[in-house]
Design a protein around this motif. Structure first.
Motif, PDB file in Angstrom:
ATOM      1  N   GLU A   4       0.809  -1.206   0.000  1.00  0.00           N
ATOM      2  CA  GLU A   4       0.000   0.000   0.000  1.00  0.00           C
ATOM      3  C   GLU A   4       0.846   1.261   0.000  1.00  0.00           C
ATOM      4  O   GLU A   4       0.470   2.281  -0.574  1.00  0.00           O
ATOM      5  CB  GLU A   4      -0.969   0.000   1.197  1.00  0.00           C
ATOM      6  N   GLU A   5       2.030   1.198   0.615  1.00  0.00           N
ATOM      7  CA  GLU A   5       2.898   2.371   0.581  1.00  0.00           C
ATOM      8  C   GLU A   5       3.402   2.636  -0.829  1.00  0.00           C
ATOM      9  O   GLU A   5       3.495   3.795  -1.254  1.00  0.00           O
ATOM     10  CB  GLU A   5       4.074   2.192   1.550  1.00  0.00           C
ATOM     11  N   VAL A   6       3.718   1.571  -1.564  1.00  0.00           N
ATOM     12  CA  VAL A   6       4.137   1.764  -2.951  1.00  0.00           C
ATOM     13  C   VAL A   6       2.966   2.351  -3.737  1.00  0.00           C
ATOM     14  O   VAL A   6       3.126   3.258  -4.561  1.00  0.00           O
ATOM     15  CB  VAL A   6       4.618   0.443  -3.591  1.00  0.00           C
ATOM     16  N   HIS A   7       1.764   1.839  -3.463  1.00  0.00           N
ATOM     17  CA  HIS A   7       0.579   2.350  -4.156  1.00  0.00           C
ATOM     18  C   HIS A   7       0.410   3.839  -3.886  1.00  0.00           C
ATOM     19  O   HIS A   7       0.166   4.634  -4.797  1.00  0.00           O
ATOM     20  CB  HIS A   7      -0.651   1.562  -3.709  1.00  0.00           C
TER      21      HIS A   7
ATOM     22  N   MET B 283       4.281  -4.286  -8.997  1.00  0.00           N
ATOM     23  CA  MET B 283       3.614  -3.540 -10.075  1.00  0.00           C
ATOM     24  C   MET B 283       2.470  -4.368 -10.642  1.00  0.00           C
ATOM     25  O   MET B 283       1.365  -3.856 -10.860  1.00  0.00           O
ATOM     26  CB  MET B 283       4.612  -3.212 -11.200  1.00  0.00           C
ATOM     27  N   LYS B 284       2.730  -5.665 -10.869  1.00  0.00           N
ATOM     28  CA  LYS B 284       1.673  -6.514 -11.417  1.00  0.00           C
ATOM     29  C   LYS B 284       0.506  -6.613 -10.425  1.00  0.00           C
ATOM     30  O   LYS B 284      -0.656  -6.503 -10.802  1.00  0.00           O
ATOM     31  CB  LYS B 284       2.248  -7.905 -11.695  1.00  0.00           C
ATOM     32  N   LEU B 285       0.857  -6.770  -9.153  1.00  0.00           N
ATOM     33  CA  LEU B 285      -0.162  -6.918  -8.118  1.00  0.00           C
ATOM     34  C   LEU B 285      -1.020  -5.657  -8.002  1.00  0.00           C
ATOM     35  O   LEU B 285      -2.250  -5.721  -7.993  1.00  0.00           O
ATOM     36  CB  LEU B 285       0.547  -7.209  -6.788  1.00  0.00           C
ATOM     37  N   LEU B 286      -0.363  -4.494  -7.943  1.00  0.00           N
ATOM     38  CA  LEU B 286      -1.100  -3.240  -7.763  1.00  0.00           C
ATOM     39  C   LEU B 286      -1.888  -2.882  -9.019  1.00  0.00           C
ATOM     40  O   LEU B 286      -2.988  -2.331  -8.938  1.00  0.00           O
ATOM     41  CB  LEU B 286      -0.139  -2.101  -7.402  1.00  0.00           C
ATOM     42  N   ASN B 287      -1.314  -3.221 -10.184  1.00  0.00           N
ATOM     43  CA  ASN B 287      -2.007  -2.949 -11.436  1.00  0.00           C
ATOM     44  C   ASN B 287      -3.362  -3.652 -11.434  1.00  0.00           C
ATOM     45  O   ASN B 287      -4.366  -3.090 -11.877  1.00  0.00           O
ATOM     46  CB  ASN B 287      -1.147  -3.433 -12.619  1.00  0.00           C
ATOM     47  N   GLU B 288      -3.365  -4.898 -10.903  1.00  0.00           N
ATOM     48  CA  GLU B 288      -4.621  -5.642 -10.842  1.00  0.00           C
ATOM     49  C   GLU B 288      -5.488  -5.171  -9.691  1.00  0.00           C
ATOM     50  O   GLU B 288      -6.670  -4.903  -9.861  1.00  0.00           O
ATOM     51  CB  GLU B 288      -4.329  -7.143 -10.702  1.00  0.00           C
ATOM     52  N   ARG B 289      -4.892  -5.025  -8.499  1.00  0.00           N
ATOM     53  CA  ARG B 289      -5.674  -4.689  -7.312  1.00  0.00           C
ATOM     54  C   ARG B 289      -6.356  -3.329  -7.444  1.00  0.00           C
ATOM     55  O   ARG B 289      -7.486  -3.132  -7.051  1.00  0.00           O
ATOM     56  CB  ARG B 289      -4.753  -4.697  -6.081  1.00  0.00           C
ATOM     57  N   HIS B 290      -5.640  -2.351  -7.978  1.00  0.00           N
ATOM     58  CA  HIS B 290      -6.171  -0.990  -8.037  1.00  0.00           C
ATOM     59  C   HIS B 290      -6.545  -0.555  -9.450  1.00  0.00           C
ATOM     60  O   HIS B 290      -6.795   0.616  -9.684  1.00  0.00           O
ATOM     61  CB  HIS B 290      -5.152  -0.003  -7.447  1.00  0.00           C
ATOM     62  N   SER B 291      -6.560  -1.495 -10.375  1.00  0.00           N
ATOM     63  CA  SER B 291      -6.963  -1.214 -11.760  1.00  0.00           C
ATOM     64  C   SER B 291      -6.274   0.012 -12.348  1.00  0.00           C
ATOM     65  O   SER B 291      -6.922   0.969 -12.769  1.00  0.00           O
ATOM     66  CB  SER B 291      -8.496  -0.990 -11.828  1.00  0.00           C
ATOM     67  N   TYR B 292      -4.949  -0.034 -12.375  1.00  0.00           N
ATOM     68  CA  TYR B 292      -4.212   1.068 -12.977  1.00  0.00           C
ATOM     69  C   TYR B 292      -4.472   1.125 -14.483  1.00  0.00           C
ATOM     70  O   TYR B 292      -4.309   2.162 -15.113  1.00  0.00           O
ATOM     71  CB  TYR B 292      -2.694   0.888 -12.788  1.00  0.00           C
TER      72      TYR B 292
END
Lengths: 92, 382
Positions: B74-77, B109-118
C-alpha cells in the motif's frame, strides 16, 4: 541475509541459512546444520556469531562481523523473525 | 490528529497507544524483570493477533507477515498515486535485472495494477552488459520471472548496441573506472530497449537506500547539478529517444525489499558484480549502513534533505542540449556515451573519465592529439 533456527535445549541443534550473497563468504554453502558444543549457560547470539566466525566462515570476516555483532547491512532472522524485534539484552 | 501509519487501520495514533497500553499492561514490568521474555513472541502492532516477523526500520512498527505485505504494497501504491507516476492505458517497461529490487518491483507492479486497476500494460526490459558468469545467471532469473509473471520480455545487449561487452571494456579500461562505462551505457541501453518496445514509461527498482547513497555521493563529489536531480521520483520526457522513467520503490527501504522477497519466496539472483568492488558508491553505502544501524530514519531523512535542497541564485549550472553525434540528451557537445565509446575505439580509455572537455572539441573535429595528450588518456589503473 542470515537466518537461524534452533531446537533442543540440552544440546542445541541449530540450522543456519545464508543467502542474498552472504553464502559467498561460506564457500557458497547456503544451509548449515550444526550441533553446538554443550555448555552450562544457554547460547546467546554473540557466542553463536563467534562460533560461526571460527568454524564456518571461510573468508573476509570483516564483511560478516563488525565488533560484537554482524556488519551493518546483514539481516538476521531467528526462527523466521527479524532479530531487531528482540532487545539487545536478550540477544548479545 | 495523526492517523496510524500502519496503513491498515483507521485509528488515530492516540487511540492505538491507549489500546496497546491497556492490553499489554503487564509487559513493561515483565521486561524490567528480564525473565523469560526472550521466549515471549512480539505481537504485530497492527492486528495484535499474529506473531510479528519484522521490525520496520521506517516506522519502528513490529508487523506480522500479512500486515507487512499489506503495508509495503500500500505504501508503494500511495507513492505511485501521490506522484501521479502513471496514466491509465500506458505501456510501462519494468527495468529487470533479475535482482531483488527489480523482482520485487515486477511483482508489486503486477499486483497493484490488478488490485487498483491502474489499466497499465506491463513489460520487462533487461540489459545484457556482457559480464560472463554474472549477467548470464541473472538473465536466466529474468527469463524465469517472465514466465512467473507472464509479462513480455526484451533483452538489449551492449554487444549489439555498442559493439563492446563489459568484459572487453574492463580489459581495456581496468578496474577503477569501469562502473562509469557500465552506468552510462546502461542508461542509454534501457532507453533504446524502451523505444524498441514502444513503451510510454520505464520504471526502475531504485530503492530508498540507493537514492540516499546517491545523495551522499553527489555531496562528496560536489556535483550540484546531479544533487538537484537525483532525488526526483520521475524524469520528464527530454526529447527523442529518451523515455521518461520513475522509481516507484523510492521510499522503500532495502531491508524491507529483501524481507518482502524472502517471505514471499520470490525468485531472484544476488551476487555482487565482479567488477564493482572498487566502486565509489561502496563507501557511501558503508557509511549509510552505519547511520541506519544507529538511527534507521536516517535514510528517509537524507532523501528528504536532498529533495529540499535549494541552489543559490547565480550558481553556474550545465544547460541540457543534445549530442551533436547521436542526438541523445547531453550538457556537452558530445554525450558521455559517445565520448566513452570514442575513447574505447581509439584505445584512449581515459577519454570521458575526469574533465578533458577541451580535448572533446579536438576529437570531434578529428584533429590529431599531441603525444602528451595521448599519454594522459591512455594511462590505466588495474
Amino acid at each position: 541475509m542470515c537466518t537461524v533456527g534452533s531446537e533442543g535445549q540440552t544440546k542445541p541443534r541449530n540450522s543456519s541459512s545464508l543467502q542474498g550473497g552472504a553464502e559467498l563468504l561460506f564457500d557458497g554453502v547456503k544451509e548449515h546444520h550444526v550441533t553446538l558444543p554443550s555448555q552450562s549457560e544457554p547460547w546467546d547470539m554473540k557466542q553463536l556469531l563467534v562460533w560461526i566466525q571460527r568454524n564456518l566462515l571461510k573468508e573476509r570476516p570483516e564483511l560478516f562481523v563488525q565488533g560484537d555483532t554482524v556488519r551493518p547491512g546483514i539481516l538476521v532472522l531467528i526462527n523466521d523473525a527479524d532479530w531487531e524485534l528482540m532487545s539487545r539484552k536478550q540477544l548479545l | 490528529m495523526l492517523l496510524c501509519p500502519c496503513v491498515r487501520c483507521s485509528h488515530t495514533v492516540e487511540e492505538q497507544w491507549i489500546r496497546r497500553m491497556s492490553e499489554h499492561q503487564s509487559a513493561p514490568e515483565q521486561l524490567a524483570a528480564g525473565k523469560s521474555q526472550a521466549r515471549m513472541p512480539v505481537l504485530c502492532s497492527s492486528c495484535s493477533e499474529k506473531r510479528a516477523v519484522l521490525k520496520r526500520p521506517k516506522t519502528g512498527h513490529s508487523l506480522c507477515k500479512a500486515c507487512f505485505f499489506w503495508a509495503f504494497e500500500e505504501e508503494v501504491h500511495r507513492t505511485i498515486v501521490a506522484a501521479k507516476l502513471f496514466r491509465p492505458g500506458e505501456t510501462v517497461g519494468i527495468a529487470a535485472s533479475g535482482g531483488k529490487d527489480s523482482t520485487v518491483l515486477a511483482h508489486v507492479m503486477k499486483l497493484l495494477n490488478e488490485r487498483h486497476s491502474y489499466g497499465l500494460e506491463l513489460m520487462l526490459i533487461s540489459v545484457d552488459e556482457g559480464i560472463t558468469g554474472y549477467r548470464d545467471d541473472s538473465l536466466e532469473t529474468v527469463k524465469r520471472n517472465q514466465q512467473q509473471y507472464e509479462l513480455p520480455l526484451k533483452i538489449v545487449s551492449y554487444e549489439e548496441l555498442y559493439g563492446w561487452t563489459m568484459d572487453a571494456i574492463v580489459k581495456q579500461v581496468g578496474l577503477k573506472n569501469n562502473c562509469t562505462f557500465c552506468g552510462v551505457f546502461r542508461r542509454q541501453a534501457l532507453d533504446r530497449g524502451a523505444v524498441m518496445l514502444k513503451v510510454d514509461k520505464i520504471c526502475t527498482g531504485h530503492n530508498a537506500d540507493d537514492v540516499a547513497e546517491t545523495v551522499l555521493m553527489n555531496i562528496l563529489r560536489g556535483d550540484i547539478a546531479r544533487l538537484r536531480r537525483c532525488t526526483a521520483i520521475s524524469t520528464a520526457s527530454e526529447g527523442d529517444g529518451v523515455v521518461p522513467r520513475c522509481k516507484p520503490l523510492k521510499y522503500a527501504y532495502e531491508k524491507e525489499i529483501v524481507l518482502y522477497a524472502y517471505f514471499k519466496k520470490l525468485d531472484y539472483f544476488s551476487t555482487e558484480c565482479i567488477y564493482s568492488p572498487n566502486a565509489y558508491r561502496g563507501y557511501a553505502r558503508t557509511f549509510l549502513k552505519d547511520l541506519e544501524s544507529i538511527r534507521p530514519s536516517s535514510i528517509m531523512d537524507i532523501i528528504h534533505s536532498g529533495e529540499n535542497l535549494s541552489v543559490r541564485e547565480g550558481v553556474k549550472m550545465p544547460v541540457q542540449g543534445t549530442c551533436s553525434r547521436c542526438g541523445y540528451i547531453s550538457s556537452q557537445a558530445l554525450c558521455k556515451s559517445c565520448v566513452l565509446l570514442e575513447g574505447l575505439n581509439r584505445g584512449l580509455p581515459k577519454l570521458g573519465i575526469g574533465k578533458h572537455h577541451r580535448l572533446h572539441e579536438k576529437i570531434l573535429s578529428q584533429q590529431p592529439l599531441t603525444e602528451r595528450e595521448k599519454r594522459k588518456l591512455k594511462s590505466v589503473d588495474f
